[in-house]
Design a protein around this motif. Structure first.
Motif, mmCIF file in Angstrom:
data_model
loop_
_atom_site.group_PDB
_atom_site.id
_atom_site.type_symbol
_atom_site.label_atom_id
_atom_site.label_comp_id
_atom_site.label_asym_id
_atom_site.label_seq_id
_atom_site.Cartn_x
_atom_site.Cartn_y
_atom_site.Cartn_z
ATOM 1 N N PHE A 1 -54.875 86.385 -52.385
ATOM 2 C CA PHE A 1 -55.659 85.325 -53.020
ATOM 3 C C PHE A 1 -56.845 84.896 -52.173
ATOM 4 O O PHE A 1 -57.894 84.499 -52.709
ATOM 5 N N HIS A 2 -56.748 84.976 -50.858
ATOM 6 C CA HIS A 2 -57.869 84.589 -50.001
ATOM 7 C C HIS A 2 -59.112 85.426 -50.276
ATOM 8 O O HIS A 2 -60.236 84.984 -50.020
ATOM 9 N N TRP A 3 -58.934 86.646 -50.829
ATOM 10 C CA TRP A 3 -60.080 87.494 -51.165
ATOM 11 C C TRP A 3 -60.846 86.978 -52.379
ATOM 12 O O TRP A 3 -62.033 87.263 -52.540
ATOM 13 N N PHE A 4 -60.178 86.264 -53.270
ATOM 14 C CA PHE A 4 -60.858 85.790 -54.488
ATOM 15 C C PHE A 4 -60.579 84.307 -54.739
ATOM 16 O O PHE A 4 -60.456 83.872 -55.880
ATOM 17 N N ALA A 5 -60.527 83.530 -53.673
ATOM 18 C CA ALA A 5 -60.310 82.083 -53.797
ATOM 19 C C ALA A 5 -61.606 81.413 -54.211
ATOM 20 O O ALA A 5 -62.335 80.846 -53.397
ATOM 21 N N ASN A 6 -61.920 81.473 -55.489
ATOM 22 C CA ASN A 6 -63.157 80.891 -56.003
ATOM 23 C C ASN A 6 -62.915 80.328 -57.400
ATOM 24 O O ASN A 6 -61.897 80.619 -58.050
ATOM 25 N N THR A 7 -63.836 79.518 -57.858
ATOM 26 C CA THR A 7 -63.655 78.834 -59.136
ATOM 27 C C THR A 7 -63.642 79.806 -60.321
ATOM 28 O O THR A 7 -62.944 79.568 -61.312
ATOM 29 N N THR A 8 -64.387 80.892 -60.225
ATOM 30 C CA THR A 8 -64.422 81.852 -61.330
ATOM 31 C C THR A 8 -63.056 82.499 -61.529
ATOM 32 O O THR A 8 -62.574 82.630 -62.662
ATOM 33 N N SER A 9 -62.415 82.911 -60.447
ATOM 34 C CA SER A 9 -61.076 83.497 -60.542
ATOM 35 C C SER A 9 -60.070 82.484 -61.079
ATOM 36 O O SER A 9 -59.235 82.805 -61.933
ATOM 37 N N LEU A 10 -60.139 81.255 -60.576
ATOM 38 C CA LEU A 10 -59.182 80.247 -61.015
ATOM 39 C C LEU A 10 -59.383 79.885 -62.484
ATOM 40 O O LEU A 10 -58.421 79.616 -63.201
ATOM 41 N N ASP A 11 -60.623 79.882 -62.950
ATOM 42 C CA ASP A 11 -60.876 79.669 -64.373
ATOM 43 C C ASP A 11 -60.233 80.774 -65.201
ATOM 44 O O ASP A 11 -59.671 80.530 -66.283
ATOM 45 N N GLU A 12 -60.324 82.006 -64.710
ATOM 46 C CA GLU A 12 -59.761 83.142 -65.436
ATOM 47 C C GLU A 12 -58.231 83.119 -65.414
ATOM 48 O O GLU A 12 -57.581 83.400 -66.425
ATOM 49 N N ILE A 13 -57.655 82.771 -64.277
ATOM 50 C CA ILE A 13 -56.197 82.646 -64.198
ATOM 51 C C ILE A 13 -55.713 81.535 -65.120
ATOM 52 O O ILE A 13 -54.712 81.681 -65.837
ATOM 53 N N ASN A 14 -56.434 80.420 -65.128
ATOM 54 C CA ASN A 14 -56.108 79.317 -66.044
ATOM 55 C C ASN A 14 -56.191 79.766 -67.501
ATOM 56 O O ASN A 14 -55.351 79.400 -68.329
ATOM 57 N N ARG A 15 -57.176 80.595 -67.806
ATOM 58 C CA ARG A 15 -57.359 81.055 -69.187
ATOM 59 C C ARG A 15 -56.158 81.841 -69.695
ATOM 60 O O ARG A 15 -55.708 81.654 -70.828
ATOM 61 N N ILE B 1 -63.863 82.209 -35.318
ATOM 62 C CA ILE B 1 -63.757 82.841 -36.627
ATOM 63 C C ILE B 1 -64.684 82.121 -37.594
ATOM 64 O O ILE B 1 -64.665 80.898 -37.697
ATOM 65 N N ARG B 2 -65.502 82.874 -38.296
ATOM 66 C CA ARG B 2 -66.362 82.298 -39.331
ATOM 67 C C ARG B 2 -65.831 82.757 -40.680
ATOM 68 O O ARG B 2 -65.518 83.924 -40.877
ATOM 69 N N PHE B 3 -65.760 81.841 -41.640
ATOM 70 C CA PHE B 3 -65.120 82.150 -42.910
ATOM 71 C C PHE B 3 -66.090 82.014 -44.081
ATOM 72 O O PHE B 3 -67.068 81.277 -44.028
ATOM 73 N N THR B 4 -65.747 82.735 -45.134
ATOM 74 C CA THR B 4 -66.520 82.648 -46.363
ATOM 75 C C THR B 4 -66.474 81.225 -46.915
ATOM 76 O O THR B 4 -65.448 80.569 -46.886
ATOM 77 N N HIS B 5 -67.586 80.751 -47.410
ATOM 78 C CA HIS B 5 -67.652 79.411 -47.989
ATOM 79 C C HIS B 5 -66.747 79.322 -49.208
ATOM 80 O O HIS B 5 -66.716 80.214 -50.033
ATOM 81 N N PRO B 6 -65.952 78.227 -49.341
ATOM 82 C CA PRO B 6 -65.083 78.076 -50.505
ATOM 83 C C PRO B 6 -65.877 78.141 -51.801
ATOM 84 O O PRO B 6 -66.960 77.566 -51.922
#
Length: 301
Positions: free
Chosen positions: A155-169, A22-27
């Motif tokens: 969440f695995h579909w959008f596990a990225n810093t941009t999403s987490l910044d927005e959730i934090n906001r 299995i190859r996965f998207t880069h964090p």
């Protein structure tokens, strides 16, 4: 006091790690707004009615636990709170429709979903609640006005810093981010064989079982883990065609052309024959566990 629960997590994590090839998207990978939905999701999550029919729901235990976390999240600035919960990637409302029956204030619940075909089913299944079409990278609510954010099976579909910044906001200080997944029990031999078929089609498509989402959230400076546990999940029961329908509703299969889908379905039928899973009866069960991960927004000092 914060509590991190790891019941069964060690075993499941290492079981998932044994899945080969299995190859996965880069964090931290990020798509802009025109590409914010992964290509596989764009083509695989179109038929909301089909998804709603074949995907599992959630146990009463899990629903009550999520409801209690939402209702117990408090703030001394209630006047600033617009939503008790914003759900991301609500899909067709598999969790939403059960959860809103447990919550005291449905008018303070917003269910969001990026796929139009899924949102139509969401509205049908959950009449009377607020819904919005949006991605996790751009949530249409003001800053610090949400007590909890919920992401079920997504969440695995959008596990990225941009999403987490927005959730934090959008979260209030001390607000909670709840992530939930129904994961199949890979220890069951025939389910493991089905996984072998699915694995060939994943490529770089994000997967919950890669646990890269966990690496991303735990490296994020906005949050800290306060709870992580594996709970008994639902038992998805149905006839042979229902079980095949479930596996074929998975994004990497649903996005295939019709000829390739028929090929996959034939391979899956061969697996069921190999394991003597009955034809035309309602006694086949797909076992699941439900994984819950809760992160708390850190308060700036």
């Amino acid at each position: 006091m914060s509590m991190i629960r790891h019941r069964q997590t060690y075993f499941l994590f290492h079981s998932y790690k044994q899945i080969k090839n299995i190859r996965f998207t880069h964090p931290g990978i990020y798509w802009n707004m025109t590409e914010a939905v992964h290509d596989t999701a764009k083509s695989g999550f179109v038929d909301g009615e089909n998804y709603d029919r074949f995907r599992p729901s959630y146990t009463d235990e899990v629903v009550k636990l999520i409801s209690s976390i939402i209702t117990e999240t408090q703030t001394d600035k209630e006047d600033n709170v617009k939503y008790d919960c914003v759900e991301l990637g609500a899909g067709t409302g598999k969790l939403t429709q059960k959860l809103i029956k447990e919550l005291p204030k449905v008018e303070k619940y917003l269910a969001t979903e990026p796929m139009d075909g899924f949102q139509k089913m969401l509205k049908q299944n959950c009449p009377g609640i607020d819904t919005q079409i949006c991605t996790a990278e751009k949530i249409p609510v003001p800053s610090e006005c949400v007590k909890t954010v919920l992401a079920a099976q997504c969440f695995h579909w959008f596990a990225n810093t941009t999403s987490l910044d927005e959730i934090n906001r959008i979260l209030i200080p001390g607000g909670k981010f709840l992530m939930v997944w129904n994961n199949k029990d890979w220890k069951v031999p025939w389910v493991k064989d089905m996984e072998g078929i699915l694995t060939r089609y994943y490529g770089d498509t994000p997967r919950a079982v890669s646990y890269q989402w966990k690496e991303v959230i735990e490296k994020c400076p906005h949050f800290r883990c306060v709870r992580h546990e594996i709970l008994p999940g639902t038992l998805l029961k149905g006839c042979r065609n229902d079980v095949l329908g479930h596996f074929c509703s998975i994004s990497v299969i649903a996005s295939l052309d019709e000829n390739e889908k028929l090929k996959v379905r034939s391979e899956m039928e061969a697996v069921m024959d190999k394991h003597s899973l009955a034809k035309g009866t309602d006694d086949i069960t797909v076992p699941f566990n439900t994984e819950l991960y809760v992160a708390e927004k850190l308060t700036n000092k």
